[in-house]
Design a protein around this motif. Structure first.
Motif, PDB file in Angstrom:
ATOM      1  N   GLU A 133       4.833  -8.945   9.047  1.00 58.50           N
ATOM      2  CA  GLU A 133       5.817  -9.741   8.308  1.00 58.50           C
ATOM      3  C   GLU A 133       5.470  -9.897   6.832  1.00 58.50           C
ATOM      4  O   GLU A 133       6.229 -10.475   6.082  1.00 58.50           O
ATOM      5  CB  GLU A 133       6.000 -11.115   8.964  1.00 58.50           C
ATOM      6  N   ARG A 134       4.324  -9.381   6.420  1.00 59.41           N
ATOM      7  CA  ARG A 134       4.028  -9.411   4.978  1.00 59.41           C
ATOM      8  C   ARG A 134       3.123  -8.244   4.604  1.00 59.41           C
ATOM      9  O   ARG A 134       2.442  -7.659   5.446  1.00 59.41           O
ATOM     10  CB  ARG A 134       3.389 -10.736   4.583  1.00 59.41           C
ATOM     11  N   TYR A 135       3.142  -7.911   3.298  1.00 59.50           N
ATOM     12  CA  TYR A 135       2.251  -6.862   2.804  1.00 59.50           C
ATOM     13  C   TYR A 135       0.840  -7.402   2.753  1.00 59.50           C
ATOM     14  O   TYR A 135       0.635  -8.601   2.552  1.00 59.50           O
ATOM     15  CB  TYR A 135       2.654  -6.444   1.384  1.00 59.50           C
ATOM     16  N   ASN A 136      -0.149  -6.522   2.909  1.00 59.95           N
ATOM     17  CA  ASN A 136      -1.525  -6.993   2.783  1.00 59.95           C
ATOM     18  C   ASN A 136      -1.893  -7.176   1.303  1.00 59.95           C
ATOM     19  O   ASN A 136      -1.177  -6.718   0.411  1.00 59.95           O
ATOM     20  CB  ASN A 136      -2.500  -6.069   3.520  1.00 59.95           C
ATOM     21  N   ALA A 137      -3.011  -7.860   1.069  1.00 61.87           N
ATOM     22  CA  ALA A 137      -3.340  -8.267  -0.299  1.00 61.87           C
ATOM     23  C   ALA A 137      -3.562  -7.074  -1.225  1.00 61.87           C
ATOM     24  O   ALA A 137      -3.091  -7.069  -2.361  1.00 61.87           O
ATOM     25  CB  ALA A 137      -4.575  -9.162  -0.297  1.00 61.87           C
ATOM     26  N   LEU A 138      -4.283  -6.051  -0.750  1.00 63.35           N
ATOM     27  CA  LEU A 138      -4.535  -4.904  -1.620  1.00 63.35           C
ATOM     28  C   LEU A 138      -3.239  -4.173  -1.949  1.00 63.35           C
ATOM     29  O   LEU A 138      -3.053  -3.687  -3.067  1.00 63.35           O
ATOM     30  CB  LEU A 138      -5.526  -3.938  -0.958  1.00 63.35           C
ATOM     31  N   GLN A 139      -2.342  -4.134  -0.961  1.00 66.81           N
ATOM     32  CA  GLN A 139      -1.042  -3.506  -1.173  1.00 66.81           C
ATOM     33  C   GLN A 139      -0.267  -4.287  -2.242  1.00 66.81           C
ATOM     34  O   GLN A 139       0.278  -3.709  -3.184  1.00 66.81           O
ATOM     35  CB  GLN A 139      -0.297  -3.533   0.154  1.00 66.81           C
ATOM     36  N   LYS A 140      -0.272  -5.602  -2.114  1.00 66.92           N
ATOM     37  CA  LYS A 140       0.424  -6.436  -3.103  1.00 66.92           C
ATOM     38  C   LYS A 140      -0.184  -6.249  -4.489  1.00 66.92           C
ATOM     39  O   LYS A 140       0.537  -6.120  -5.485  1.00 66.92           O
ATOM     40  CB  LYS A 140       0.328  -7.913  -2.704  1.00 66.92           C
ATOM     41  N   LEU A 141      -1.529  -6.218  -4.544  1.00 72.60           N
ATOM     42  CA  LEU A 141      -2.177  -6.070  -5.853  1.00 72.60           C
ATOM     43  C   LEU A 141      -1.852  -4.704  -6.465  1.00 72.60           C
ATOM     44  O   LEU A 141      -1.669  -4.587  -7.679  1.00 72.60           O
ATOM     45  CB  LEU A 141      -3.691  -6.269  -5.717  1.00 72.60           C
ATOM     46  N   ALA A 142      -1.760  -3.675  -5.616  1.00 73.35           N
ATOM     47  CA  ALA A 142      -1.418  -2.342  -6.124  1.00 73.35           C
ATOM     48  C   ALA A 142       0.003  -2.353  -6.690  1.00 73.35           C
ATOM     49  O   ALA A 142       0.260  -1.821  -7.784  1.00 73.35           O
ATOM     50  CB  ALA A 142      -1.541  -1.300  -5.020  1.00 73.35           C
ATOM     51  N   TYR A 143       0.949  -2.957  -5.970  1.00 70.44           N
ATOM     52  CA  TYR A 143       2.324  -3.036  -6.464  1.00 70.44           C
ATOM     53  C   TYR A 143       2.384  -3.816  -7.777  1.00 70.44           C
ATOM     54  O   TYR A 143       3.078  -3.425  -8.719  1.00 70.44           O
ATOM     55  CB  TYR A 143       3.245  -3.711  -5.428  1.00 70.44           C
ATOM     56  N   LEU A 144       1.628  -4.934  -7.835  1.00 69.84           N
ATOM     57  CA  LEU A 144       1.647  -5.744  -9.057  1.00 69.84           C
ATOM     58  C   LEU A 144       1.051  -4.971 -10.235  1.00 69.84           C
ATOM     59  O   LEU A 144       1.538  -5.067 -11.360  1.00 69.84           O
ATOM     60  CB  LEU A 144       0.881  -7.054  -8.846  1.00 69.84           C
ATOM     61  N   ALA A 145      -0.011  -4.193  -9.962  1.00 76.98           N
ATOM     62  CA  ALA A 145      -0.625  -3.418 -11.045  1.00 76.98           C
ATOM     63  C   ALA A 145       0.380  -2.403 -11.593  1.00 76.98           C
ATOM     64  O   ALA A 145       0.474  -2.194 -12.808  1.00 76.98           O
ATOM     65  CB  ALA A 145      -1.883  -2.705 -10.543  1.00 76.98           C
ATOM     66  N   VAL A 146       1.149  -1.787 -10.701  1.00 84.84           N
ATOM     67  CA  VAL A 146       2.150  -0.815 -11.150  1.00 84.84           C
ATOM     68  C   VAL A 146       3.251  -1.517 -11.943  1.00 84.84           C
ATOM     69  O   VAL A 146       3.631  -1.079 -13.037  1.00 84.84           O
ATOM     70  CB  VAL A 146       2.746  -0.063  -9.943  1.00 84.84           C
ATOM     71  N   LEU A 147       3.742  -2.626 -11.394  1.00 83.22           N
ATOM     72  CA  LEU A 147       4.900  -3.291 -12.015  1.00 83.22           C
ATOM     73  C   LEU A 147       4.541  -3.998 -13.313  1.00 83.22           C
ATOM     74  O   LEU A 147       5.296  -3.945 -14.282  1.00 83.22           O
ATOM     75  CB  LEU A 147       5.492  -4.322 -11.045  1.00 83.22           C
ATOM     76  N   LEU A 148       3.389  -4.666 -13.322  1.00 77.57           N
ATOM     77  CA  LEU A 148       3.077  -5.529 -14.469  1.00 77.57           C
ATOM     78  C   LEU A 148       2.184  -4.856 -15.495  1.00 77.57           C
ATOM     79  O   LEU A 148       2.126  -5.287 -16.640  1.00 77.57           O
ATOM     80  CB  LEU A 148       2.406  -6.829 -13.991  1.00 77.57           C
ATOM     81  N   VAL A 149       1.452  -3.813 -15.113  1.00 74.14           N
ATOM     82  CA  VAL A 149       0.544  -3.178 -16.065  1.00 74.14           C
ATOM     83  C   VAL A 149       0.976  -1.738 -16.365  1.00 74.14           C
ATOM     84  O   VAL A 149       1.336  -1.401 -17.491  1.00 74.14           O
ATOM     85  CB  VAL A 149      -0.918  -3.203 -15.557  1.00 74.14           C
ATOM     86  N   VAL A 199      -1.684   7.624  -2.936  1.00 79.42           N
ATOM     87  CA  VAL A 199      -2.151   6.631  -1.967  1.00 79.42           C
ATOM     88  C   VAL A 199      -0.960   6.057  -1.189  1.00 79.42           C
ATOM     89  O   VAL A 199      -0.998   5.896   0.031  1.00 79.42           O
ATOM     90  CB  VAL A 199      -2.942   5.505  -2.665  1.00 79.42           C
ATOM     91  N   HIS A 200       0.118   5.788  -1.915  1.00 83.19           N
ATOM     92  CA  HIS A 200       1.346   5.251  -1.319  1.00 83.19           C
ATOM     93  C   HIS A 200       1.858   6.205  -0.228  1.00 83.19           C
ATOM     94  O   HIS A 200       2.142   5.798   0.902  1.00 83.19           O
ATOM     95  CB  HIS A 200       2.372   5.091  -2.451  1.00 83.19           C
ATOM     96  N   LEU A 201       1.924   7.498  -0.559  1.00 85.67           N
ATOM     97  CA  LEU A 201       2.419   8.487   0.408  1.00 85.67           C
ATOM     98  C   LEU A 201       1.462   8.597   1.597  1.00 85.67           C
ATOM     99  O   LEU A 201       1.898   8.699   2.752  1.00 85.67           O
ATOM    100  CB  LEU A 201       2.578   9.857  -0.268  1.00 85.67           C
ATOM    101  N   TRP A 202       0.171   8.544   1.323  1.00 81.23           N
ATOM    102  CA  TRP A 202      -0.814   8.641   2.387  1.00 81.23           C
ATOM    103  C   TRP A 202      -0.676   7.439   3.324  1.00 81.23           C
ATOM    104  O   TRP A 202      -0.701   7.576   4.547  1.00 81.23           O
ATOM    105  CB  TRP A 202      -2.219   8.731   1.765  1.00 81.23           C
ATOM    106  N   GLN A 203      -0.500   6.249   2.741  1.00 78.50           N
ATOM    107  CA  GLN A 203      -0.346   5.047   3.561  1.00 78.50           C
ATOM    108  C   GLN A 203       0.898   5.136   4.435  1.00 78.50           C
ATOM    109  O   GLN A 203       0.918   4.659   5.571  1.00 78.50           O
ATOM    110  CB  GLN A 203      -0.258   3.795   2.669  1.00 78.50           C
ATOM    111  N   VAL A 204       1.965   5.752   3.902  1.00 81.61           N
ATOM    112  CA  VAL A 204       3.176   5.911   4.709  1.00 81.61           C
ATOM    113  C   VAL A 204       2.894   6.879   5.858  1.00 81.61           C
ATOM    114  O   VAL A 204       3.239   6.627   7.010  1.00 81.61           O
ATOM    115  CB  VAL A 204       4.351   6.426   3.842  1.00 81.61           C
ATOM    116  N   LEU A 205       2.205   7.980   5.519  1.00 81.43           N
ATOM    117  CA  LEU A 205       1.965   9.023   6.519  1.00 81.43           C
ATOM    118  C   LEU A 205       1.106   8.527   7.681  1.00 81.43           C
ATOM    119  O   LEU A 205       1.307   8.942   8.823  1.00 81.43           O
ATOM    120  CB  LEU A 205       1.296  10.243   5.868  1.00 81.43           C
TER     121      LEU A 205
END
Lengths: 228, 247
Positions: A133-149, A199-205
């Motif tokens: 029901e939620r993304y894990n912390a490292l996943q969230k931090l990765a998304y935030l790094a992409v979006l905000l940095v 990494v994103h594609l690997w995590q999906v796979l």
């Protein structure tokens, strides 16, 4: 009973902007490499050229014939990426998606929890999210790094290479330390974004790719445990 | 006045991209056209930058210590043209620059006459579409001064510039009359070298290097470039590059 289990559902605007941005990003990478081939050397400061000392000489062939289509595609894709990203950013903030889905919850950023997740990721555990029901912390931090940095750095360093935009905002040169520095940072940030994509594609796979793809396309993501 | 405000309106509406939305892909009325998606993204870029540059800011200028030791030269570096070669052998004493079209007094200028006009020196960053950049110092007469001296007619909208090596390009008045748009005959304190476009080259500082034509041969003021050659506004646009290179 299984159907009542809460899973992440992707709203339409997330799915639309995700795929539009994904297409634009691929076009940006391909055309970016085409542009880079005209001068596969990186410099710091304002100036740099073939006969000037370089910081890095990339092991790529020099090709001056790819800049025409490369530039056309790059700037078209950049507009699409920026417009799609703007829609996503506005919608994420307005709907509360940003705080609810992307900002790590308090329990996730406790050092113990983070260390535990870090160990799990290092062991390449691909058994699927423990908490669907939620993304894990490292996943969230990765998304935030992409979006905000990374995304803002890409946009601003790209604009620093525009003689028109910098005539209006010469502060951009100060921000990056010169036009060639901006070009180098644009390249390094692009490498990090490509790294994120891999990494994103690997995590999906490794995490039920069909279910996740279906979720990002149709919005509905029936869980494997639902035994449909 | 009425004519000018109508012109502004036309400029404004097409610059906002309404022109493309309605099917055409002219960046500006009577300007160069480009079809398809690339025409659309060019229009977006052009309209955005015209908005950002609406107060006509100058680009940065550096001190002499910033001048680059390496300033690449690309494309033509010594025109293979009999007239040019003869002129070069005479130190460009017989070189002439005809300025014609929509001007009150069409005039042909010699190099000495250009040098006698008010000069501007600017040390600026030159950015090439290939990715390199270099800082150089340029001395020359502002194009706006030259055009004012012979009377630019009100119906003139674009300046078409041709080069001895066959390159040509066009500029709308927004860029042509900008204070840093100069006809440069000097570089880094000396005469402009042949490899950099002697005797006179153009400097258009808010766009990529390919807009700063070398080896100037003629200048013409026109009302429209839409029927010039393929209607795309420049030689490089016909090769697939953007007419507006502010990126």
């Amino acid at each position: 009973m299984a159907r009542t289990e809460r899973r992440l559902h992707h709203p339409l605007w997330v799915r639309l902007t995700h795929w539009v941005s994904a297409g634009a990003f691929l076009a940006l990478v391909v055309s970016g490499v085409a542009i880079l081939l005209a001068l596969p050397r990186l410099f710091w400061g304002e100036t740099g050229a073939n006969d000037a000392p370089a910081w890095i000489v990339l092991p790529l062939p020099i090709n001056l014939e790819q800049t025409g289509w490369g530039r056309n595609l790059h700037f078209l894709a950049a507009w699409i990426f920026v417009l799609s990203g703007t829609v996503y950013g506005l919608a994420a903030v307005i709907t509360g998606h940003f705080l609810r889905r992307l900002v790590p919850d308090r329990d996730q950023i406790r050092p113990g929890a983070l260390a535990c997740e870090f160990r799990d990721h290092l062991r390449l555990r691909g058994a699927g999210p423990a908490e669907p029901e939620r993304y894990n912390a490292l996943q969230k931090l990765a998304y935030l790094a992409v979006l905000l940095v990374l995304a803002p750095v890409m946009l601003l360093s790209g604009l620093t290479m525009s003689p028109g935009v910098t005539a209006a905002y010469p502060e951009l040169f100060t921000l990056f330390g010169g036009r060639q520095s901006a070009r180098t940072i644009h390249f390094l940030a692009a490498l990090l974004l490509v790294g994120f994509l891999l990494v994103h594609l690997w995590q999906v796979l490794v995490n039920h790719p069909l279910r996740l793809m279906r979720g990002m396309i149709t919005g509905r993501a029936p869980g494997a445990r639902e035994r449909l | 006045m009425h004519d000018i405000s109508r012109r502004r309106l036309l400029l404004g509406t097409s610059a906002l991209g309404l022109g493309s939305a309605l099917g055409g892909c002219d960046l500006i009325a009577d300007g160069p056209s480009r079809s398809g998606l690339y025409g659309l993204s060019d229009t977006l870029t052009f309209a955005t930058q015209r908005f950002l540059l609406r107060d006509q800011p100058l680009v940065r200028e550096f001190g002499p210590e910033a001048i680059s030791r390496v300033f690449p030269t690309i494309n033509t570096t010594d025109p293979d043209n009999p007239d040019y070669r003869r002129s070069k052998a005479q130190g460009f004493a017989d070189w002439r620059l005809p300025v014609s079209g929509l001007v009150e007094r069409p005039t042909t200028f010699s190099l000495a006459e250009l040098r006698a006009m008010p000069a501007r020196t600017q040390i600026t960053l030159h950015a090439c579409e290939q990715g390199w950049s270099a800082i150089g110092g340029w001395t020359g007469v502002p194009l706006s001064h030259l055009l004012a001296s012979i009377g630019l007619k009100r119906e003139a909208r674009f300046i078409v510039i041709r080069s001895v090596d066959g390159w040509w390009d066009s500029y709308d008045l927004f860029d042509a009359l900008h204070p840093q748009t100069i006809l440069a005959y000097g570089m880094n304190g000396s005469d402009l070298p042949v490899a950099h476009g002697a005797p006179v080259r153009l400097r258009v500082e808010r766009q990529l290097g390919y807009k700063s034509l070398k080896y100037l041969a003629s200048i013409e003021a026109v009302a429209s470039v839409s029927r010039l050659s393929q209607g795309r506004g420049s030689m490089v646009s016909e090769l697939g590059f953007s007419w507006y290179a502010g990126i």
